[in-house]
Design an enzyme around this catalytic site. Structure first.
Site, short mmCIF file in Angstrom:
data_model
loop_
_atom_site.label_atom_id
_atom_site.label_comp_id
_atom_site.label_asym_id
_atom_site.label_seq_id
_atom_site.Cartn_x
_atom_site.Cartn_y
_atom_site.Cartn_z
N ASP A 25 -13.49 9.82 3.00
CA ASP A 25 -14.13 10.37 1.81
C ASP A 25 -13.88 9.53 0.57
O ASP A 25 -14.01 10.01 -0.54
CB ASP A 25 -13.64 11.80 1.57
N CYS A 44 -9.40 7.25 1.76
CA CYS A 44 -8.81 6.96 3.07
C CYS A 44 -7.54 6.12 2.94
O CYS A 44 -6.59 6.30 3.71
CB CYS A 44 -9.83 6.26 3.96
N HIS A 104 -12.53 0.96 5.97
CA HIS A 104 -11.83 2.20 6.30
C HIS A 104 -10.39 1.89 6.72
O HIS A 104 -10.13 0.93 7.45
CB HIS A 104 -12.55 2.94 7.43
#
Length: 867
Positions: free
Chosen positions: A614, A617, A738
């Protein structure tokens, strides 16, 4: 009765409104407005009092003609006082201004205030009356100064002219005016208030007027002021309807029997603005009342709103058709489905018939419903918009699918090649970060030197082992398989199939068909075969088939041997030197990045802990890793707040990262300070992606190192702000967008050097390999006793050999060798039969390799024993 008091007339309960109206008629006051409505009681009473005060009953012997002239000269309506005029409502005030011939609009087209209108009415009433035009005798007796003034009013050039010439020119001009002007002056009620100038109107008012004339909202949004004026002028507005007469008495008085009028043109029955404001159903009812049967070759059911308006204007306008735009045929894409849904069924039906509707969904137009008409209109517009059909290429034939795993062996070599079953996996969608975030989040990792440039016609390579001895997963199936061996050198690939000579150390291959594994991004068009070389090169991006080795899980690497990145905040690069941007990470070409990271982490001895993607991370991953590995609890909000607080108080920390903080490229102190504030403000917002600068700040705050497992390079990288920090926090990093948390699978990780030795082609077994030397007795007793000869050994020849071995073999003592106990890692519980089959498939080739090695060792033992 006409001498009634004003207060009694207004407030006395003796007189009702009807009595006041009758009294006004008797006293010569008109109780009706120009629009036919009754005036208020206060206005009627005021006019009665004013009428009586201006014309009191006279006992003098005045003629009736003089009385009539006095009544005609004095208008009781326009003679209202300003005080009484200000008390009128808007309707009566507008009617009063129109009746008295007062301009009630400003030059800009706005309505004047009530005070201004009342003042104009009183001034016009109190102004002196126009004098009679002078006759010939008056001109003769007029002095030269007045003659010049009169000539100037009549637009006569009076300069350099004598008095007689001026008298002649003025008399001639007055006679011409009398012959053109009507016999009597027009009544005040005939004067109309001038309409507002359309050029001076505001754009908002022009839009409202254009909308009343039938313009759509979509069209109005695209039009500017000049286009609005042109549109309004193009729509010829019909004149206003006939105004009602004020009273029968005035009507009789206005038409004198001795004077005949010219016939005025018939005014239209309908106005375009009124018709356009009505619905289609109302227009159809009006058209039926006018006797509509067919108009412009259209029946009433096929007529659009514009057709109905044109018909009614034609019928009610005395046969004169106004210049209204004809209905335009719908364009290729007239309206969307939402706009069509707002139309009525008759309009949709007429539009569908204009597209040639005859039969749709096996129904006639009378049987179709609203949604059917909308579907037909949209389908017709799509057909008109669709380009001609293009020639499409045939889909490529898929490569054969292998349902089982087989072994392919060569003629002279005992090596084995594994044929892998290839399944196509759909690519998992990955979000691509913005350019600014992507640049700032990339760790400084140089590209691998073993990266090979891609060729236009890629061929199949032999699978290259990485430092764990495993092959990364991929998602693309090759079209034509082939085998490419390992080679240390990098050679450009050719576009045509080629066969390279074998190296001296390579063993000849069999002619059996070769199979390769998946290629990550491209399909080879032409196979190529290359020999196998004993050397092993680093892993490249294109994996291929190789002999597999036993799956031995290596422990996590020792962070002490990994290169750490240390930044000294006190060192500030000079402002004149522009820092070069570091290279981007190599793009990840795999299929499912999350799954691939789990496999890579498991090989390195770690387990991936998923983290919500979101925008927080990085902070979530750091918090989870701290809790799982160091038993320290931090929320992602706390970590983000600590980073913002540290950067706010230590702005010099960002000086080494000018290229990532400065967006405009200017390195001046003022611009740098603005960019630092902007960077800190952005990082403070929840959901903003963290970058490697945040990792270094967290390293400085928490006094830890971060061991980052990067999926793109498949290696660990230590990120720290100081090499003296001891705690090591593992993190996972996927394709520059990510972060995930990692936790070790083992309780005590074993330190492993970063530069690992290549995996041997034949994996070691749990038993030590036999040391075989010819003509020397083996140290390990064979599994078959010498007294019992196996069937594969031939019988002893009858002829005694002439040569005898120098050393006579002796039986080894029956002492069992000391074999170290096997070491097994923690066993992962299997959740399904599929995982069990996958593990069995991984072990199967290695077991066959062990069996073949044992068979060769047994054969060599028998040869050494002379058996």
């Amino acid at each position: 009765m006409c001498d009634i008091d004003l207060k009694t007339c207004e407030k006395s309960s003796k007189y009702k409104k009807k009595d006041i109206v009758d009294l006004g008629k008797k006293c010569g006051v008109d109780p009706y407005l120009p629009n036919g409505r009754e005036k208020t009681r206060q206005v009627i009473c005021t006019e009665i009092v004013n009428q009586y005060s201006t014309n009191p009953p006279s006992s003098s012997s005045e003629s009736d003609d003089d009385e009539d002239m006095g009544k005609q000269d004095q208008d009781p309506i326009c003679g209202i006082s300003e005080k009484e005029c200000n008390k009128l409502d808007n309707v009566n005030l507008l009617a009063l201004g129109e009746y008295c011939g007062v301009d009630i609009y400003t030059p800009e087209g706005n309505l004047k205030t009530s005070k201004t209108i009342c003042k104009s009415v009183s001034l016009k009433q109190s102004s002196p009356k126009a004098q009679k035009s002078p006759n010939k005798n008056d001109l003769i007796n007029m002095d030269p100064a007045n003659l010049k003034k009169l000539a100037k009013k009549l637009d006569i050039d009076w300069k350099k002219k004598d008095i007689k010439e001026l008298q002649y020119l003025i008399a001639k001009k007055l006679n011409s005016i009398k012959s053109v002007s009507p016999s009597r002056s027009p009544s005040p009620r005939r004067s109309r208030s001038p309409s507002p100038n359309i050029q001076n109107m505001k754009k908002k008012e022009l839009k409202a007027l254009a909308k009343a004339l039938g313009a759509s909202d979509k069209k109005l949004d695209k039009m500017d002021k000049n286009q609005l004026i042109e549109y309004i002028l193009s729509r010829k507005k019909s004149p206003s309807p006939v105004r009602k007469s004020r009273s029968p008495s005035l009507r009789q008085r206005s038409r004198s029997p001795g004077r005949s009028r010219s016939n005025s043109p018939v005014r239209p029955k309908y106005r375009a603005a009124d018709l356009l404001g009505k619905k289609v159903v109302e227009l159809k009812e009006l058209a039926k009342m006018e006797g509509l049967k067919k108009w412009k070759d259209k029946t009433p059911s096929k007529m659009l709103k514009q057709d109905l308006v044109d018909f009614l204007l034609h019928v009610g306008g005395g046969g004169q058709l106004p210049k209204t735009p004809s209905p335009v045929k719908p364009s290729a894409s007239p309206k969307t489905r939402a706009e069509l849904a707002l139309l009525k069924v008759p309009e949709l039906k007429a539009m569908a018939l204009s597209y040639g509707l005859k039969n749709f969904k096996d129904k006639t137009p009378s049987q179709l419903r609203k949604n059917d008409f909308i579907d037909f209109i949209i389908l017709s517009t799509q057909k008109s918009q669709s380009p001609p059909p293009s020639i499409r290429s045939k889909p490529r034939s898929s490569s054969p699918k292998y349902k089982t795993k087989d072994l392919v062996t060569t003629d002279e070599s005992d090596g084995e090649i594994v044929v892998k079953k290839i399944t196509r996996k759909p690519k998992s969608p990955r979000r691509s970060p913005p350019a600014s975030v992507r640049r700032s989040r990339t760790p400084s990792v140089p590209k691998s030197p073993s990266a090979r440039p891609r060729s236009k016609s890629p061929s199949v390579r032999a699978e290259i082992t990485d430092d764990e001895g495993e092959t990364p997963p991929s998602s693309v199936r090759p079209k034509s398989p082939s085998v490419r061996p390992k080679s240390p050198s990098v050679r450009p690939r050719s576009k045509s199939p080629s066969v390279r000579p074998k190296s001296p150390s390579a063993r000849p291959r069999s002619k059996s068909p070769s199979v390769r594994s998946k290629s990550p991004s491209v399909r080879p068009k032409s196979p190529s075969v290359r020999p196998k070389s004993p050397s092993v090169r680093p892993r490249s991006k294109s994996p291929s088939v190789r002999p597999k080795s036993p799956s031995v899980r290596p422990p996590p690497p020792d962070p002490s041997n990994s290169p750490s990145i240390t930044v000294d905040p006190s060192v500030t690069p000079p402002s004149s030197v522009k820092i070069k941007k570091r290279p981007e990470l190599p793009e990840y070409k795999g299929g499912n990045a999350d799954r691939d990271l789990e496999i890579l982490a498991r090989r390195r001895g770690y387990k991936v802990i998923p983290v919500k993607g979101d925008g927080n991370c990085l902070f979530r991953a750091v918090g989870k890793s701290l809790r799982l590995n160091q038993n320290i609890k931090y929320s992602h909000e706390d970590l983000r707040a600590q980073v913002v607080t540290y950067l706010t108080s230590h702005k010099e920390f960002l000086e080494p990262y000018l290229e990532y903080v400065t967006e405009s490229g200017d390195t001046t102190p003022q611009e740098y300070a603005k960019n630092v504030e902007r960077y800190i403000k952005n990082i403070s917002k929840p959901g903003t992606w963290g970058d490697f600068i945040c990792l270094r700040v967290l390293s400085e705050i928490l006094k830890v190192k971060f061991n980052l497992l990067i999926l793109n390079t498949r290696n660990f990288q230590v990120i720290s702000n100081n090499d003296t920090f001891k705690p090591l926090i593992p993190l996972g990093f996927i394709d520059d967008y990510h972060y995930t948390a990692l936790t070790p699978l083992y309780a005590e990780p074993i330190a492993v050097l970063e530069n690992e030795t290549p995996t041997p082609s034949i994996a070691p077994s749990i038993r030590p390999p036999p040391s075989i030397i010819p003509s020397i007795a083996p140290s390990v007793r064979p599994s078959i006793a010498p007294s019992v000869r196996p069937s594969i050994v031939p019988a002893t020849p009858s002829i005694v050999p002439s040569l005898k071995p120098s050393v006579v073999p002796k039986l080894t003592p029956s002492i069992a060798p000391k074999i170290p106990p096997p070491v097994f890692g923690p066993v992962k519980p299997l959740s399904s039969t599929r995982e069990l089959l996958e593990e069995a498939d991984k072990v199967h080739p290695y077991v066959r390799e062990d069996i073949s090695q044992l068979a060769r060792a047994e054969e060599q033992i028998l040869v050494s024993l002379g058996m």
